[in-house]
Design a protein around this motif. Structure first.
Motif, PDB file in Angstrom:
ATOM      1  N   SER A 132     -10.012  -3.721   7.240  1.00 36.53           N
ATOM      2  CA  SER A 132      -8.711  -4.082   6.666  1.00 36.53           C
ATOM      3  C   SER A 132      -7.988  -2.846   6.146  1.00 36.53           C
ATOM      4  O   SER A 132      -6.776  -2.707   6.330  1.00 36.53           O
ATOM      5  CB  SER A 132      -8.879  -5.099   5.541  1.00 36.53           C
ATOM      6  OG  SER A 132      -9.494  -6.269   6.005  1.00 36.53           O
ATOM      7  N   ALA A 167      -7.936 -11.688   5.981  1.00 38.37           N
ATOM      8  CA  ALA A 167      -7.966 -12.001   4.549  1.00 38.37           C
ATOM      9  C   ALA A 167      -7.963 -10.709   3.731  1.00 38.37           C
ATOM     10  O   ALA A 167      -7.248 -10.601   2.726  1.00 38.37           O
ATOM     11  CB  ALA A 167      -9.182 -12.864   4.210  1.00 38.37           C
ATOM     12  N   GLY A 168      -8.733  -9.738   4.173  1.00 36.76           N
ATOM     13  CA  GLY A 168      -8.740  -8.438   3.496  1.00 36.76           C
ATOM     14  C   GLY A 168      -7.392  -7.743   3.584  1.00 36.76           C
ATOM     15  O   GLY A 168      -6.936  -7.138   2.610  1.00 36.76           O
ATOM     16  N   ALA A 217      -4.726 -14.064  -5.156  1.00 41.85           N
ATOM     17  CA  ALA A 217      -6.037 -14.442  -4.616  1.00 41.85           C
ATOM     18  C   ALA A 217      -5.863 -14.987  -3.201  1.00 41.85           C
ATOM     19  O   ALA A 217      -4.966 -15.785  -2.945  1.00 41.85           O
ATOM     20  CB  ALA A 217      -6.687 -15.499  -5.501  1.00 41.85           C
ATOM     21  N   VAL A 218      -6.685 -14.516  -2.301  1.00 39.92           N
ATOM     22  CA  VAL A 218      -6.665 -14.994  -0.915  1.00 39.92           C
ATOM     23  C   VAL A 218      -7.932 -15.780  -0.690  1.00 39.92           C
ATOM     24  O   VAL A 218      -9.017 -15.301  -0.970  1.00 39.92           O
ATOM     25  CB  VAL A 218      -6.565 -13.818   0.094  1.00 39.92           C
ATOM     26  CG1 VAL A 218      -6.604 -14.326   1.520  1.00 39.92           C
ATOM     27  CG2 VAL A 218      -5.309 -12.993  -0.170  1.00 39.92           C
ATOM     28  N   PRO A 253      -1.184  -7.579  -3.307  1.00 39.48           N
ATOM     29  CA  PRO A 253      -2.129  -7.323  -4.400  1.00 39.48           C
ATOM     30  C   PRO A 253      -1.851  -8.256  -5.582  1.00 39.48           C
ATOM     31  O   PRO A 253      -0.718  -8.611  -5.859  1.00 39.48           O
ATOM     32  CB  PRO A 253      -1.856  -5.862  -4.767  1.00 39.48           C
ATOM     33  CG  PRO A 253      -0.524  -5.534  -4.215  1.00 39.48           C
ATOM     34  CD  PRO A 253      -0.296  -6.458  -3.054  1.00 39.48           C
ATOM     35  N   SER A 289      -5.031  -9.237   1.145  1.00 37.82           N
ATOM     36  CA  SER A 289      -5.297  -8.742  -0.210  1.00 37.82           C
ATOM     37  C   SER A 289      -4.654  -7.381  -0.438  1.00 37.82           C
ATOM     38  O   SER A 289      -4.205  -7.085  -1.551  1.00 37.82           O
ATOM     39  CB  SER A 289      -6.806  -8.669  -0.469  1.00 37.82           C
ATOM     40  OG  SER A 289      -7.351  -9.969  -0.487  1.00 37.82           O
ATOM     41  N   LEU A 290      -4.603  -6.562   0.602  1.00 37.73           N
ATOM     42  CA  LEU A 290      -3.934  -5.261   0.489  1.00 37.73           C
ATOM     43  C   LEU A 290      -2.412  -5.414   0.439  1.00 37.73           C
ATOM     44  O   LEU A 290      -1.735  -4.716  -0.310  1.00 37.73           O
ATOM     45  CB  LEU A 290      -4.304  -4.370   1.679  1.00 37.73           C
ATOM     46  CG  LEU A 290      -5.733  -3.895   1.777  1.00 37.73           C
ATOM     47  CD1 LEU A 290      -5.985  -3.180   3.104  1.00 37.73           C
ATOM     48  CD2 LEU A 290      -6.064  -2.980   0.606  1.00 37.73           C
TER      49      LEU A 290
END
Length: 170
Positions: free
Chosen positions: A2, A158-159, A169-170, A166, A162-163
């Motif tokens: 990711s 998903a990662g 929550a994913v 920020p 998240s990036l």
């Protein structure tokens, strides 16, 4: 993985900012640099490159959509601007086993925009994106002022979410 996609997106972003088309050779250079290897060596796959392009688009929209909206006389006037961004991106001509398994089909940016308008998202809304992918629908909900609830089954995506988002929550 990711993080490497995120690095590639950062390398691609200046091309979108400059209105330059991201073609296969340019995408290959960015991906090779971000992953430290080539697609031929198995360091990355073309579908991952398309995800990097979409991540760059999310970054672009976060940065420039407010100015685009201010410049547009109406929501309809935004559509050609969004279509222009789409025209700068490579088409998804290669699929991966994961994309088939998880039925990963990205929503085109103009359609994402129209969906966000139809939903009439306000800051009072929580927008659930049950299959958030690379965030192309989510960024437009965010820009409309909605709070996000993102879900994604594919670990790499998903990662990446998240990036890109920020603090969510994913």
């Amino acid at each position: 993985r990711s993080a490497a996609i995120g690095r590639a997106a950062q390398l691609l972003l200046p091309h979108l900012e400059g209105g330059r088309r991201i073609d296969a050779p340019l995408l290959r250079v960015a991906m090779d640099a971000a992953f430290g290897g080539t697609d031929a060596s198995g360091a990355w796959a073309w579908k991952t490159g398309y995800d990097a392009c979409e991540a760059a688009t999310v970054l672009f929209l976060r940065k420039f959509a407010p100015a685009m909206r201010a410049r547009a006389a109406s929501p309809v006037a935004m559509l050609p601007m969004l279509a222009k961004i789409t025209s700068l991106l490579p088409t998804h001509t290669r699929r991966s086993e994961e994309s088939e398994t998880f039925q990963q089909f990205s929503t085109p940016i103009p359609l994402s925009f129209v969906a966000s308008l139809a939903a009439a998202i306000t800051p009072a809304d929580v927008v659930l994106e049950p299959s958030a992918g690379t965030g192309l629908l989510a960024i437009l909900a965010e820009l409309a002022g909605g709070s996000l609830a993102l879900n994604e089954l594919a670990e790499t995506r998903a990662g990446l979410l998240s990036l890109l988002f920020p603090g969510i929550a994913v």
